[in-house]
Design a protein around this motif. Structure first.
Motif, PDB file in Angstrom:
ATOM      1  N   ASN A  22       0.811  -1.211   0.000  1.00 15.11           N
ATOM      2  CA  ASN A  22       0.000   0.000   0.000  1.00 15.11           C
ATOM      3  C   ASN A  22       0.845   1.263   0.000  1.00 15.11           C
ATOM      4  OD1 ASN A  22       1.037  -0.312   2.526  1.00 15.11           O
ATOM      5  ND2 ASN A  22      -0.838   0.244   3.627  1.00 15.11           N
ATOM      6  N   ALA A  23       2.154   1.136  -0.230  1.00 18.51           N
ATOM      7  CA  ALA A  23       3.025   2.309  -0.299  1.00 18.51           C
ATOM      8  C   ALA A  23       2.649   3.166  -1.498  1.00 18.51           C
ATOM      9  CB  ALA A  23       4.481   1.872  -0.399  1.00 18.51           C
ATOM     10  N   GLN A  24       2.725   4.482  -1.325  1.00 19.43           N
ATOM     11  CA  GLN A  24       2.289   5.413  -2.352  1.00 19.43           C
ATOM     12  C   GLN A  24       3.486   5.931  -3.145  1.00 19.43           C
ATOM     13  OE1 GLN A  24      -1.050   6.222  -2.993  1.00 19.43           O
ATOM     14  NE2 GLN A  24      -1.260   4.437  -1.661  1.00 19.43           N
ATOM     15  N   PRO A  25       3.517   5.739  -4.461  1.00 25.24           N
ATOM     16  CA  PRO A  25       4.641   6.244  -5.261  1.00 25.24           C
ATOM     17  C   PRO A  25       4.543   7.755  -5.433  1.00 25.24           C
ATOM     18  CG  PRO A  25       3.005   5.263  -6.700  1.00 25.24           C
ATOM     19  CD  PRO A  25       2.536   5.008  -5.284  1.00 25.24           C
ATOM     20  N   ALA A  26       5.703   8.405  -5.572  1.00 23.52           N
ATOM     21  CA  ALA A  26       5.723   9.838  -5.872  1.00 23.52           C
ATOM     22  C   ALA A  26       5.556  10.073  -7.364  1.00 23.52           C
ATOM     23  CB  ALA A  26       7.035  10.451  -5.386  1.00 23.52           C
ATOM     24  N   ALA A  27       5.886   9.071  -8.190  1.00 22.78           N
ATOM     25  CA  ALA A  27       5.765   9.193  -9.638  1.00 22.78           C
ATOM     26  C   ALA A  27       4.305   9.122 -10.055  1.00 22.78           C
ATOM     27  CB  ALA A  27       6.567   8.095 -10.324  1.00 22.78           C
ATOM     28  N   ARG A  28       3.944   9.965 -11.005  1.00 22.82           N
ATOM     29  CA  ARG A  28       2.571   9.999 -11.504  1.00 22.82           C
ATOM     30  C   ARG A  28       2.455   9.489 -12.936  1.00 22.82           C
ATOM     31  NH1 ARG A  28      -0.762  13.005  -8.319  1.00 22.82           N
ATOM     32  NH2 ARG A  28       0.224  14.116  -6.596  1.00 22.82           N
ATOM     33  N   SER A  29       3.565   9.069 -13.521  1.00 24.67           N
ATOM     34  CA  SER A  29       3.530   8.537 -14.880  1.00 24.67           C
ATOM     35  C   SER A  29       4.702   7.576 -15.038  1.00 24.67           C
ATOM     36  CB  SER A  29       3.632   9.676 -15.908  1.00 24.67           C
ATOM     37  OG  SER A  29       4.889  10.326 -15.808  1.00 24.67           O
ATOM     38  N   ALA A  30       4.680   6.856 -16.152  1.00 23.86           N
ATOM     39  CA  ALA A  30       5.763   5.909 -16.414  1.00 23.86           C
ATOM     40  C   ALA A  30       7.093   6.624 -16.590  1.00 23.86           C
ATOM     41  CB  ALA A  30       5.431   5.082 -17.659  1.00 23.86           C
ATOM     42  N   ASN A  31       7.070   7.813 -17.219  1.00 29.62           N
ATOM     43  CA  ASN A  31       8.308   8.574 -17.388  1.00 29.62           C
ATOM     44  C   ASN A  31       8.879   9.002 -16.038  1.00 29.62           C
ATOM     45  OD1 ASN A  31       8.201   8.358 -20.159  1.00 29.62           O
ATOM     46  ND2 ASN A  31       7.121  10.295 -20.444  1.00 29.62           N
ATOM     47  N   GLU A  32       8.007   9.472 -15.150  1.00 24.11           N
ATOM     48  CA  GLU A  32       8.466   9.886 -13.829  1.00 24.11           C
ATOM     49  C   GLU A  32       8.953   8.691 -13.013  1.00 24.11           C
ATOM     50  OE1 GLU A  32       5.643  12.185 -11.715  1.00 24.11           O
ATOM     51  OE2 GLU A  32       5.900  13.980 -12.940  1.00 24.11           O
ATOM     52  N   ALA A  33       8.355   7.535 -13.226  1.00 27.61           N
ATOM     53  CA  ALA A  33       8.794   6.342 -12.502  1.00 27.61           C
ATOM     54  C   ALA A  33      10.239   5.991 -12.835  1.00 27.61           C
ATOM     55  CB  ALA A  33       7.882   5.162 -12.834  1.00 27.61           C
ATOM     56  N   LEU A  34      10.709   6.362 -14.019  1.00 27.06           N
ATOM     57  CA  LEU A  34      12.100   6.148 -14.397  1.00 27.06           C
ATOM     58  C   LEU A  34      12.967   7.351 -14.035  1.00 27.06           C
ATOM     59  CD1 LEU A  34      14.272   4.478 -15.872  1.00 27.06           C
ATOM     60  CD2 LEU A  34      13.522   5.577 -18.007  1.00 27.06           C
ATOM     61  N   LEU A  35      12.428   8.561 -14.255  1.00 27.85           N
ATOM     62  CA  LEU A  35      13.208   9.778 -14.054  1.00 27.85           C
ATOM     63  C   LEU A  35      13.506  10.036 -12.583  1.00 27.85           C
ATOM     64  CD1 LEU A  35      14.401  12.498 -15.030  1.00 27.85           C
ATOM     65  CD2 LEU A  35      12.091  13.449 -14.845  1.00 27.85           C
ATOM     66  N   LEU A  36      12.515   9.908 -11.708  1.00 30.92           N
ATOM     67  CA  LEU A  36      12.682  10.293 -10.308  1.00 30.92           C
ATOM     68  C   LEU A  36      13.755   9.479  -9.588  1.00 30.92           C
ATOM     69  CD1 LEU A  36       8.999  11.014  -9.189  1.00 30.92           C
ATOM     70  CD2 LEU A  36      10.783  12.637  -9.815  1.00 30.92           C
ATOM     71  N   PRO A  37      13.700   8.142  -9.618  1.00 26.59           N
ATOM     72  CA  PRO A  37      14.774   7.405  -8.912  1.00 26.59           C
ATOM     73  C   PRO A  37      16.139   7.600  -9.552  1.00 26.59           C
ATOM     74  CG  PRO A  37      13.363   5.891 -10.130  1.00 26.59           C
ATOM     75  CD  PRO A  37      12.694   7.232 -10.189  1.00 26.59           C
ATOM     76  N   LEU A  38      16.184   7.776 -10.874  1.00 24.31           N
ATOM     77  CA  LEU A  38      17.468   7.998 -11.535  1.00 24.31           C
ATOM     78  C   LEU A  38      18.084   9.314 -11.072  1.00 24.31           C
ATOM     79  CD1 LEU A  38      19.502   7.016 -13.656  1.00 24.31           C
ATOM     80  CD2 LEU A  38      18.190   8.287 -15.385  1.00 24.31           C
ATOM     81  N   TYR A  39      17.278  10.371 -11.058  1.00 25.42           N
ATOM     82  CA  TYR A  39      17.790  11.663 -10.601  1.00 25.42           C
ATOM     83  C   TYR A  39      18.156  11.608  -9.123  1.00 25.42           C
ATOM     84  CZ  TYR A  39      18.099  16.601  -9.467  1.00 25.42           C
ATOM     85  OH  TYR A  39      18.542  17.818  -9.018  1.00 25.42           O
ATOM     86  N   GLY A  40      17.317  10.966  -8.322  1.00 20.47           N
ATOM     87  CA  GLY A  40      17.591  10.878  -6.894  1.00 20.47           C
ATOM     88  C   GLY A  40      18.897  10.174  -6.604  1.00 20.47           C
TER      89      GLY A  40
END
Length: 725
Positions: free
Chosen positions: A351-369
């Protein structure tokens, strides 16, 4: 009771804390819409301050319905009935209200409203102080409010940002660039002295001037498009005072173009300063003004492009990247996404909530982080090592602080999260076991599992038989008996020197000896008491005569060993005087070779278990991997380097004594590693160039050992090499 949906957990265990509260946005909060990647967002701004908060359109649909007459539970229930497609979950409402409360954007209809407001203020001040302490290398101290001054200058700002101002700006850049091109032959002449102690004052003044224009550039463009700038002060960047302005009002601009222009205005302003400085530098004679202009060119062009435009640092480049990618709050959301990945995939919280709102963000956010975190650690480590080279105690203190920041504090937060986080209320035991199991497995892999272990050391190639020649007596070069580059045998004459003064000194010593012999004979018959002093004088003269005769004999230089005589510089020295101790080349036997490397003392215990394999690669020909025939570690301390190229003065890792002009005397003892090379005459004889004194790298394969041991050894070697500790 709880249930899951696609958006996450609808009901929250903490709902009872907010359900009966009556709250609404403060009357000073203004809202307007922005669009990121086709998704509507709402920016909340407190008109009484400089606070901004960006929320989704669904979140604002909930916030806009809040009022002092209705409880939060009533508003949420009404929204669930009328517009369930945009309604937030209880968990999302609790998190949203908590964030708005800490940002002081909510007001409450309760008797303890004043106390709550004071509590929020205290919490916020605590967060600011904590952020200041954690960001110890970048502390901001506001001093004045420049907004009124910018209002009065607005007509000039509009003119500068208009067609005429932009045209003059481009003309200035072209003019300054032409000045640098016209003087390109001396542009880099002063670069070597930029960090010299005598230049640090001018460099700092240039930095202050450039950054002052930089900050006013941000403020001017922000004011031009309707923003307000209420903070101007001093920022302690690595403890050095520099000017700063708060132009965060641009975050609320609807136009992405305007936000990008505000972000780029600082760098654009500095480039104008660099152009003016280039003109001053090109048209002034060497002196203070010329040196200051050169420093301004550097800090207003090279440094601003490397740092301010770097999107991994939270400066202009980061904010421009956020607007360019249409990914709001990229820095924090990247860390939230990393946290989500850990919760979902490692701890198993479905039930954890992702910060990404799209497939692109799902790749971009952890990569940038991940990249930004690694970059921050590397940057802080580099700064600390740089400081430690000058001030060791301060560097050690900062290193401990960095260790606390990146190891101790995150570990404490993680333990606290496992012990008390509401997200783990129903899965805490499983999360604890998972965390303990992964920690134990990781430590076991690092500390107990043997992995390939290799050590790389720098060294030089040497012939097994070689001898460096030096003149034992000063003299003029009369003749070369053998052409340099030829094979010579032991005892073969190589060259002849001439020293007439030495001939006359020998004659004088011989005459003095004969005179003393006569005086001795006379003393024996007339004054026996004078005989002993005369005898000692004669012996001293005879010793001097023997030394002069030895020097005379050494005027003909003989080959001490068989090999090729390398002394090409002597071919053009015919008739020149060669002082005593001058180099006469080297006799090298190229039939057998060895590679000699040096190792700091900390590495001696490496070879207790033996050496599996030794490989050698020469600089410039790394494609050839030569396997050594035999490797020998000399466990006694050495003081003289086999080549100056291995000392720090020659680009190596071993510190040398500054009093040694040849760079061969090590500042601290080291250990010698010597590898015998196989016979290479039949393989790659033409391709692999074996030259005496050529630098290369030796890679020694050791018995397998755990990674933790290898890292600890590498750290100790680095500290000894860098700081001699």
């Amino acid at each position: 009771m709880s249930m899951d949906s696609a958006s996450g957990r609808i009901y929250s265990d903490a709902w009872h804390r907010v359900a009966g509260v009556r709250a609404c946005l403060r009357s000073s909060v203004r809202a307007h819409r922005q669009t990121f990647r086709g998704e509507d967002w709402v920016v909340l701004r407190d008109s009484l301050g400089s606070d901004f908060f960006r929320v989704t359109a669904d979140a604002y649909a909930f916030l806009s319905r809040l009022s002092a007459q209705r409880t939060i539970d009533e508003v949420w229930g009404d929204l669930m009935e009328t517009q369930p497609d945009v309604a937030l979950t209880q968990e999302e409402v609790v998190q949203l209200l908590g964030q708005l409360q800490l940002s002081n954007l909510l007001q409450f209809d309760r008797g303890a409203a004043a106390a709550s407001l004071f509590e929020r203020h205290q919490q916020r001040r605590g967060r600011e102080i904590k952020a200041m302490l954690m960001g110890f290398l970048s502390i901001k101290i506001p001093l004045i409010d420049p907004d009124r001054g910018l209002d009065r200058a607005l007509p000039w700002i509009r003119w500068l940002l208009g067609p005429i101002g932009v045209g003059l700006y481009l003309l200035l850049l072209v003019w300054g660039g032409k000045a640098l091109l016209d003087n390109s032959d001396r542009v880099f002449d002063q670069s070597a002295g930029l960090l010299a102690p005598a230049n640090l004052g001018l460099l700092y003044i240039g930095l202050v001037l450039a950054k002052l224009v930089h900050e006013f550039g941000h403020a001017a463009v922000c004011k031009r498009y309707g923003g307000e700038v209420h903070k101007m002060g001093v920022m302690l960047l690595m403890f050095a005072p520099l000017p700063y302005m708060d132009a965060t009002a641009s975050w609320g601009f609807r136009s992405r173009y305007e936000r990008l222009l505000v972000g780029a205005s600082g760098v654009l302003s500095e480039l104008a300063v660099a152009a003016v400085a280039a003109l001053v530098w090109a048209h002034t004679a060497p002196g203070v003004v010329n040196a200051l202009a050169y420093n301004v060119i550097f800090v207003a062009s090279v440094s601003t492009l490397l740092f301010n435009l770097n999107p991994l640092m939270r400066f202009d480049g980061y904010h421009m990247l956020v607007d360019f990618l249409d990914v709001p709050n990229l820095f924090q959301r990247s860390r939230d996404q990393l946290k989500y990945l850990g919760e979902f995939w490692v701890l198993g919280l479905k039930n954890a909530q992702p910060a990404a709102r799209s497939a692109n963000e799902a790749l971009l956010l952890p990569l940038y982080g991940a990249i930004s975190l690694v970059y921050w650690v590397v940057l802080m480590s580099t700064i600390i090592f740089f400081i430690a080279e000058q001030y060791l105690d301060l560097g050690v203190a900062l290193a401990w602080f960095l260790f606390f920041t990146i190891v101790v504090l995150p570990l404490f937060k993680f333990v606290k999260y496992l012990a008390s986080s509401p997200n783990l209320q129903h899965q805490r035991a499983r999360a604890l076991l998972t965390a303990m199991g992964l920690t134990g497995l990781s430590l076991g892999l690092l500390a107990a599992v043997p992995l390939p272990d290799r050590v790389r050391v720098k060294g030089v190639l040497q012939a097994t038989q070689f001898r460096a020649l030096y003149s034992d007596s000063g003299g003029a070069l009369v003749a070369l008996k053998v052409r340099p580059g030829s094979w010579v045998e032991p005892g073969q004459a190589l060259l002849t020197l001439s020293n007439p003064e030495l001939f006359f000194e020998i004659q004088s010593a011989q005459q003095q000896r004969q005179q003393l012999i006569s005086q001795e004979l006379q003393a024996i018959s007339q004054a026996v008491a004078n005989w002993e002093p005369l005898r000692r004088q004669r012996q001293a003269v005879e010793q001097k005569l023997l030394e002069l005769q030895r020097q005379q004999a050494s005027l003909t230089v003989l080959a001490p060993v068989a090999g090729i005589w390398s002394a090409s510089e002597l071919e053009s020295s015919q008739g020149q005087w060669l002082a005593r101790g001058a180099s006469l080349g080297t006799v090298v036997d190229e039939r057998a070779w060895r590679f000699v490397a040096v190792l700091p003392q900390v590495g001696t215990h490496l070879f207790e278990a033996g050496v599996l394999q030794t490989e050698i690669r020469l600089a410039g020909q790394q494609e050839f991997n030569v396997l050594a025939r035999q490797t020998e570690v000399m466990p006694f301390e050495q003081g003289q380097l086999p080549s100056p190229a291995l000392g720090m003065a020659g680009g190596g890792d071993i510190a040398v004594q500054s009093s040694d002009p040849h760079g061969l005397t090590a500042a601290e003892p080291f250990f010698r590693v010597q590898a015998e090379l196989p016979d290479l005459r039949g393989q790659d004889a033409q391709s692999l160039r074996l030259l005496h004194g050529r630098v290369g790298t030796m890679r020694i394969s050791l018995p397998h050992s755990p990674l933790l041991y290898q890292w600890e050894r590498g750290l100790r070697q680095f500290l000894q090499r860098k700081f001699r500790v």
